[in-house]
Design an enzyme around this catalytic site. Sequence first.
Site, PDB file in Angstrom:
ATOM      1  N   ARG A   1      50.996  23.867  35.355  1.00  0.00           N
ATOM      2  CA  ARG A   1      52.386  24.684  35.426  1.00  0.00           C
ATOM      3  C   ARG A   1      53.635  24.107  35.697  1.00  0.00           C
ATOM      4  O   ARG A   1      54.790  24.580  35.157  1.00  0.00           O
ATOM      5  CB  ARG A   1      52.110  25.717  36.566  1.00  0.00           C
ATOM      6  CG  ARG A   1      51.057  26.771  35.715  1.00  0.00           C
ATOM      7  CD  ARG A   1      50.962  28.041  36.933  1.00  0.00           C
ATOM      8  NE  ARG A   1      50.088  29.250  35.998  1.00  0.00           N
ATOM      9  CZ  ARG A   1      49.630  30.179  36.884  1.00  0.00           C
ATOM     10  NH1 ARG A   1      49.486  30.259  38.006  1.00  0.00           N
ATOM     11  NH2 ARG A   1      48.938  31.060  36.094  1.00  0.00           N
TER      12      ARG A   1
ATOM     13  N   LYS B   1      34.608  37.963  34.903  1.00  0.00           N
ATOM     14  CA  LYS B   1      35.449  39.155  35.024  1.00  0.00           C
ATOM     15  C   LYS B   1      35.136  40.065  33.795  1.00  0.00           C
ATOM     16  O   LYS B   1      36.159  40.191  33.033  1.00  0.00           O
ATOM     17  CB  LYS B   1      36.915  38.924  35.312  1.00  0.00           C
ATOM     18  CG  LYS B   1      37.218  37.914  36.484  1.00  0.00           C
ATOM     19  CD  LYS B   1      38.738  37.557  36.461  1.00  0.00           C
ATOM     20  CE  LYS B   1      38.924  36.178  37.414  1.00  0.00           C
ATOM     21  NZ  LYS B   1      39.951  35.608  36.959  1.00  0.00           N
TER      22      LYS B   1
ATOM     23  N   GLY C   1      42.565  30.261  33.931  1.00  0.00           N
ATOM     24  CA  GLY C   1      42.672  29.141  34.351  1.00  0.00           C
ATOM     25  C   GLY C   1      41.400  28.237  34.324  1.00  0.00           C
ATOM     26  O   GLY C   1      41.465  27.031  34.240  1.00  0.00           O
TER      27      GLY C   1
ATOM     28  N   GLY D   1      46.055  36.145  33.743  1.00  0.00           N
ATOM     29  CA  GLY D   1      46.279  37.545  33.725  1.00  0.00           C
ATOM     30  C   GLY D   1      47.199  37.811  32.592  1.00  0.00           C
ATOM     31  O   GLY D   1      47.013  38.850  31.967  1.00  0.00           O
TER      32      GLY D   1
HETATM   33  P1  ADP Z   1      39.077  32.191  33.126  1.00  0.00           P
HETATM   34  O1  ADP Z   1      39.563  31.592  34.445  1.00  0.00           O
HETATM   35  O2  ADP Z   1      38.772  30.945  31.948  1.00  0.00           O
HETATM   36  O3  ADP Z   1      39.444  33.362  32.764  1.00  0.00           O
HETATM   37  P2  ADP Z   1      36.758  33.719  34.646  1.00  0.00           P
HETATM   38  O4  ADP Z   1      37.798  33.364  35.658  1.00  0.00           O
HETATM   39  O5  ADP Z   1      36.857  34.892  34.052  1.00  0.00           O
HETATM   40  O6  ADP Z   1      37.720  32.626  33.451  1.00  0.00           O
HETATM   41  O7  ADP Z   1      35.377  32.679  34.914  1.00  0.00           O
HETATM   42  C1  ADP Z   1      35.265  31.622  35.163  1.00  0.00           C
HETATM   43  C2  ADP Z   1      33.950  31.544  36.077  1.00  0.00           C
HETATM   44  O8  ADP Z   1      32.848  31.885  35.443  1.00  0.00           O
HETATM   45  C3  ADP Z   1      33.282  30.183  36.286  1.00  0.00           C
HETATM   46  O9  ADP Z   1      33.999  29.961  37.809  1.00  0.00           O
HETATM   47  C4  ADP Z   1      32.228  30.021  36.186  1.00  0.00           C
HETATM   48  O10 ADP Z   1      31.578  29.315  37.192  1.00  0.00           O
HETATM   49  C5  ADP Z   1      31.731  31.421  35.928  1.00  0.00           C
HETATM   50  N1  ADP Z   1      30.492  31.520  35.077  1.00  0.00           N
HETATM   51  C6  ADP Z   1      30.220  31.088  33.732  1.00  0.00           C
HETATM   52  N2  ADP Z   1      29.047  31.358  33.500  1.00  0.00           N
HETATM   53  C7  ADP Z   1      28.345  31.970  34.435  1.00  0.00           C
HETATM   54  C8  ADP Z   1      27.040  32.616  34.753  1.00  0.00           C
HETATM   55  N3  ADP Z   1      26.228  32.495  33.846  1.00  0.00           N
HETATM   56  N4  ADP Z   1      26.862  33.115  35.715  1.00  0.00           N
HETATM   57  C9  ADP Z   1      27.790  33.234  36.844  1.00  0.00           C
HETATM   58  N5  ADP Z   1      28.957  32.581  36.886  1.00  0.00           N
HETATM   59  C10 ADP Z   1      29.490  32.355  35.394  1.00  0.00           C
HETATM   60  C1  3PG Z   2      48.579  33.506  38.443  1.00  0.00           C
HETATM   61  O1  3PG Z   2      48.226  32.694  38.837  1.00  0.00           O
HETATM   62  O2  3PG Z   2      47.703  34.559  37.428  1.00  0.00           O
HETATM   63  C2  3PG Z   2      49.966  33.803  38.446  1.00  0.00           C
HETATM   64  O3  3PG Z   2      50.654  32.876  39.086  1.00  0.00           O
HETATM   65  C3  3PG Z   2      50.256  35.428  39.140  1.00  0.00           C
HETATM   66  O4  3PG Z   2      49.519  35.300  40.395  1.00  0.00           O
HETATM   67  P1  3PG Z   2      49.241  36.748  40.821  1.00  0.00           P
HETATM   68  O5  3PG Z   2      48.037  37.127  40.180  1.00  0.00           O
HETATM   69  O6  3PG Z   2      48.980  36.576  42.578  1.00  0.00           O
HETATM   70  O7  3PG Z   2      50.168  37.684  40.970  1.00  0.00           O
HETATM   71 MG    MG Z   3      39.312  32.219  36.508  1.00  0.00          MG
END
Ligand code: ADP
Ligand code: 3PG
Ligand code: MG
Length: 403
Positions: A40, A202, A359, A382
């Site tokens: 970033r 999520k 992320g 997000g």
């Molecule tokens: P992103 O940050 O790319 O949007 P998310 O935050 O939704 O992705 O999800 C990432 C997380 O999902 C990782 O920490 C990973 O360990 C977890 N994950 C992936 N597959 C599984 C699974 N089968 N069971 C539990 N957690 C999982």
């Molecule tokens: C993020 O990391 O997704 C952005 O910097 C926004 O952060 P926030 O979810 O704390 O508003």
């Molecule tokens: Mg994530």
Amino acid sequence: MAKLSLRDLDVRGKRVLVRVDFNVPIETRGGKIRITDDTRIRESLPTINYLREHGAKTILMSHFGRPKGKPVEKYSLRPIGDYLHSLIHQPVIFSHDTIGEVPAKIVEHMANGDVALLENLRFQPGEETNDPAFAKALAELGDLYMNDAFGAAHRAHASTARITKFVAKSAMGLLMEKELKHLRDGLDKPAKPFVVILGGVKVSDKIGVLNALMEKADTILIGGAMANTFLKTEGIPVGASRVESDKLDLARQLLETAKKRGVKFLVPIDAVEAEEIQPGARMRNTSRLSQQHGITEGWQAVDIGAATIALYQDEIAKAETILWNGPVGIFEIPEFAEGTIAIAEALAQSGATTIIGGGDSVTAVKQAGLADKMTFISTGGGAALELLEGKELPGVAALSEKK
Ligand code: ADP
Ligand code: 3PG
Ligand code: MG
């Protein structure tokens, strides 16, 4: 309508307030913080360097973490300022206050080309409440305002939304422009076949995106913990896997919508299951998943299996556009990362336009050493998802229109 861009403005000698997203992941060791991913900050450099080269007085501002309206030492932006100094080889003047006399004095003494950074905006309660008084006080520090914080553009906060009411002109920074070009314009009419890979954890956050993407995607490939909710809906035993039980109906509806729309909606046909979520845990590839053969009781699905990898590789190879959000396994544990790495490699070899958002997905692609093989890697989590859902981002909506 099109928004004003940094390039449309004459910035020489002007005080330019730039909202950036320096909310980077950090690690604290022995009292010292280390930035674990500086993407970033690096992605903000085109805007910062443009302003320096064009003789502007650049005043950067950002949030960092969620300190909830009061100073928290750990979330000070000072070390980030020092880091930026090392990247641009020019001192970054740090203001330990965000508004008031301290930054006002600093700005008064800035020369053209100088760069300053204000302390964490979220040390002030007015930031997240989108408070007009706080926004006005920030605005008084500059002549022009740029929003380059794509990652925070889904937040209607004082520094991303309200502030534009108090400045003469507000424009997109170069990163903001690039993100919108790829994620909004680029995916408006994607070259087909358009394949979406959705994984991660999520489910509730991503269901809305799935609904919206269903209108555009030809194929949707599901992985990660998300997949378990769909498997369970189909009556396949999921053992002790992570499932969002309150989303089963929604998952069923999504499967039906896909069928109605003729979208190819694939869920894993096999999995890697493990006894524990731990390096060295007992693990194995399941046989074909069915209502009779699911995940072993007490075990968890931790990655997509070999047959699923092959199935998904075929779909990826046929694609012209690919959007990937969410790792397909618990990639943080090397034994469970095979599926995620295979997907990253398939994307890298596909020849398609490849867009990565989220992320953890971005981290996975970087760990696989394949970041430079992708067409576009978003700095937004997000924000990227809300944009893909077709929502208007408050941080973009608030900017001046191009005349
Ligand atoms: P992103 O940050 O790319 O949007 P998310 O935050 O939704 O992705 O999800 C990432 C997380 O999902 C990782 O920490 C990973 O360990 C977890 N994950 C992936 N597959 C599984 C699974 N089968 N069971 C539990 N957690 C999982
Ligand atoms: C993020 O990391 O997704 C952005 O910097 C926004 O952060 P926030 O979810 O704390 O508003
Ligand atoms: Mg994530």
